[in-house]
Design a protein around this motif. Structure first.
Motif, PDB file in Angstrom:
ATOM      1  N   GLU A   1      54.055  59.289  45.002  1.00  0.00           N
ATOM      2  CA  GLU A   1      53.055  60.131  45.664  1.00  0.00           C
ATOM      3  C   GLU A   1      52.542  59.433  46.909  1.00  0.00           C
ATOM      4  O   GLU A   1      52.294  58.225  46.898  1.00  0.00           O
ATOM      5  N   ALA A   2      52.353  60.200  47.970  1.00  0.00           N
ATOM      6  CA  ALA A   2      51.810  59.679  49.223  1.00  0.00           C
ATOM      7  C   ALA A   2      50.299  59.873  49.255  1.00  0.00           C
ATOM      8  O   ALA A   2      49.789  60.918  48.850  1.00  0.00           O
ATOM      9  N   TYR A   3      49.591  58.857  49.755  1.00  0.00           N
ATOM     10  CA  TYR A   3      48.140  58.928  49.964  1.00  0.00           C
ATOM     11  C   TYR A   3      47.866  58.593  51.429  1.00  0.00           C
ATOM     12  O   TYR A   3      48.291  57.555  51.922  1.00  0.00           O
ATOM     13  N   ILE A   4      47.143  59.498  52.111  1.00  0.00           N
ATOM     14  CA  ILE A   4      47.144  59.535  53.569  1.00  0.00           C
ATOM     15  C   ILE A   4      45.876  58.947  54.201  1.00  0.00           C
ATOM     16  O   ILE A   4      45.531  59.281  55.331  1.00  0.00           O
TER      17      ILE A   4
ATOM     18  N   SER B   1      55.806  68.496  45.097  1.00  0.00           N
ATOM     19  CA  SER B   1      54.791  69.282  44.404  1.00  0.00           C
ATOM     20  C   SER B   1      53.435  68.693  44.731  1.00  0.00           C
ATOM     21  O   SER B   1      53.323  67.659  45.400  1.00  0.00           O
ATOM     22  N   SER B   2      52.385  69.318  44.238  1.00  0.00           N
ATOM     23  CA  SER B   2      51.063  68.711  44.345  1.00  0.00           C
ATOM     24  C   SER B   2      51.027  67.452  43.477  1.00  0.00           C
ATOM     25  O   SER B   2      51.809  67.300  42.543  1.00  0.00           O
ATOM     26  N   ARG B   3      50.134  66.545  43.823  1.00  0.00           N
ATOM     27  CA  ARG B   3      50.023  65.301  43.074  1.00  0.00           C
ATOM     28  C   ARG B   3      49.440  65.560  41.688  1.00  0.00           C
ATOM     29  O   ARG B   3      48.765  66.570  41.458  1.00  0.00           O
ATOM     30  N   ILE B   4      49.691  64.648  40.780  1.00  0.00           N
ATOM     31  CA  ILE B   4      49.245  64.798  39.395  1.00  0.00           C
ATOM     32  C   ILE B   4      47.882  64.128  39.217  1.00  0.00           C
ATOM     33  O   ILE B   4      47.653  63.016  39.695  1.00  0.00           O
TER      34      ILE B   4
ATOM     35  N   LYS C   1      39.619  68.143  44.843  1.00  0.00           N
ATOM     36  CA  LYS C   1      39.683  67.369  46.095  1.00  0.00           C
ATOM     37  C   LYS C   1      39.977  68.269  47.294  1.00  0.00           C
ATOM     38  O   LYS C   1      40.640  67.872  48.236  1.00  0.00           O
ATOM     39  N   GLY C   2      39.434  69.488  47.237  1.00  0.00           N
ATOM     40  CA  GLY C   2      39.622  70.421  48.345  1.00  0.00           C
ATOM     41  C   GLY C   2      41.090  70.736  48.564  1.00  0.00           C
ATOM     42  O   GLY C   2      41.863  70.874  47.620  1.00  0.00           O
ATOM     43  N   ILE C   3      41.474  70.827  49.844  1.00  0.00           N
ATOM     44  CA  ILE C   3      42.868  71.152  50.149  1.00  0.00           C
ATOM     45  C   ILE C   3      43.821  70.062  49.684  1.00  0.00           C
ATOM     46  O   ILE C   3      45.023  70.315  49.490  1.00  0.00           O
ATOM     47  N   TRP C   4      43.307  68.853  49.454  1.00  0.00           N
ATOM     48  CA  TRP C   4      44.162  67.738  49.069  1.00  0.00           C
ATOM     49  C   TRP C   4      44.611  67.815  47.621  1.00  0.00           C
ATOM     50  O   TRP C   4      45.545  67.106  47.226  1.00  0.00           O
ATOM     51  N   THR C   5      43.973  68.662  46.833  1.00  0.00           N
ATOM     52  CA  THR C   5      44.424  68.863  45.456  1.00  0.00           C
ATOM     53  C   THR C   5      45.813  69.491  45.431  1.00  0.00           C
ATOM     54  O   THR C   5      46.650  69.142  44.590  1.00  0.00           O
ATOM     55  N   ASP C   6      46.074  70.412  46.337  1.00  0.00           N
ATOM     56  CA  ASP C   6      47.325  71.168  46.316  1.00  0.00           C
ATOM     57  C   ASP C   6      48.358  70.711  47.342  1.00  0.00           C
ATOM     58  O   ASP C   6      49.458  71.265  47.397  1.00  0.00           O
ATOM     59  N   GLU C   7      48.022  69.714  48.150  1.00  0.00           N
ATOM     60  CA  GLU C   7      48.981  69.242  49.143  1.00  0.00           C
ATOM     61  C   GLU C   7      50.249  68.730  48.436  1.00  0.00           C
ATOM     62  O   GLU C   7      50.172  67.956  47.477  1.00  0.00           O
ATOM     63  N   PRO C   8      51.431  69.133  48.897  1.00  0.00           N
ATOM     64  CA  PRO C   8      52.689  68.729  48.244  1.00  0.00           C
ATOM     65  C   PRO C   8      53.097  67.310  48.631  1.00  0.00           C
ATOM     66  O   PRO C   8      54.058  67.083  49.363  1.00  0.00           O
ATOM     67  N   LEU C   9      52.378  66.345  48.096  1.00  0.00           N
ATOM     68  CA  LEU C   9      52.591  64.940  48.447  1.00  0.00           C
ATOM     69  C   LEU C   9      53.173  64.122  47.295  1.00  0.00           C
ATOM     70  O   LEU C   9      53.206  62.892  47.352  1.00  0.00           O
TER      71      LEU C   9
ATOM     72  N   SER D   1      58.283  62.109  35.496  1.00  0.00           N
ATOM     73  CA  SER D   1      57.248  62.581  34.573  1.00  0.00           C
ATOM     74  C   SER D   1      57.154  64.102  34.620  1.00  0.00           C
ATOM     75  O   SER D   1      57.316  64.721  35.676  1.00  0.00           O
ATOM     76  N   ARG D   2      56.950  64.682  33.465  1.00  0.00           N
ATOM     77  CA  ARG D   2      56.776  66.127  33.313  1.00  0.00           C
ATOM     78  C   ARG D   2      57.998  66.922  33.764  1.00  0.00           C
ATOM     79  O   ARG D   2      57.889  68.087  34.135  1.00  0.00           O
TER      80      ARG D   2
END
Length: 212
Positions: free
Chosen positions: A46-49, A170-173, A178-186, A197-198
């Motif tokens: 996962e990327a964190y920006i 996909s979005s991060r697990i 976290k606003g728009i960052w909940t669904d960002e495909p990172l 996983s999953r």
């Protein structure tokens, strides 16, 4: 020829953190343990920006002794603890640009018996299909936090790698509210790899594990 820290630093600053996270898939993590070498291929991350990312530890330039390694140069190891688990992050970008990639799952290669000894009773794909699981399986200690890749026991091998047949996003697990960052495909992963996983059983590729 072994990969140097300078080569890793260049790799981890070449492009956006999202692009780097995708290029890390298939690359090999190498850990020199007290009893031998363990290696595994990265299959999910996962990327964190950084400061703009509400899910990042450096959101709004938050800086404390605990997250200080985030502000160091690319190739720095950032390990943090969540409940009882340790999680591994590789710092990307330039110094004081606090971005990084969380390693979420790996496919074991060399040292499988040691991986299994470190996670007794966890066989098959449950061995390393999560960020805390892989740290336990490798036996990577928290004391490596703030040190450099390829200058100690933990290395990123850019010469030994596999090529994903397809990378999916996909979005991060575990990133709610976290606003728009909940669904960002990172979140990125090797499609079909059973160590992701999953991963849905019907999508698992048990022949090639998602590699070319």
């Amino acid at each position: 020829m072994q990969t140097s820290f300078d080569q890793v630093h260049t790799f981890l600053t070449n492009g956006s953190t999202a692009q780097i996270a995708q290029r890390l898939l298939g690359k090999c993590l190498r850990f020199q343990s007290a009893t031998g070498i363990l290696t595994a291929y990265i299959v999910e991350d996962e990327a964190y920006i950084g400061p703009k990312d509400q899910a990042a530890h450096a959101y709004k330039n938050h800086r404390t002794p605990k997250n200080e390694p985030l502000y160091h140069e690319a190739g720095t190891i950032y390990i943090y603890q969540m409940r009882t688990q340790l999680l591994l992050n590789l710092i990307t970008q330039a110094k004081n640009d606090p971005q990084g990639v969380l390693i979420r799952a790996v496919q074991p290669d060399a040292g499988l018996i040691k991986f299994q000894q470190n996670r007794p009773d966890k066989s098959s794909f449950e061995l390393t299909n999560g960020p805390g699981k892989l740290m336990q399986a490798f036996g990577i200690p928290k004391r490596l936090k703030g040190t450099h890749l390829n200058e100690g026991p933990l290395s990123l091998d850019l010469t030994q790698f596999k090529m994903p047949r397809k990378i999916e996003a996909s979005s991060r697990i575990g990133v709610p509210n976290k606003g728009i960052w909940t669904d960002e495909p990172l979140r990125y992963f090797v499609k079909g790899n059973p160590y992701v996983s999953r991963m849905r059983k019907r999508e698992v590729d048990l022949i090639n594990y998602g590699w070319q």
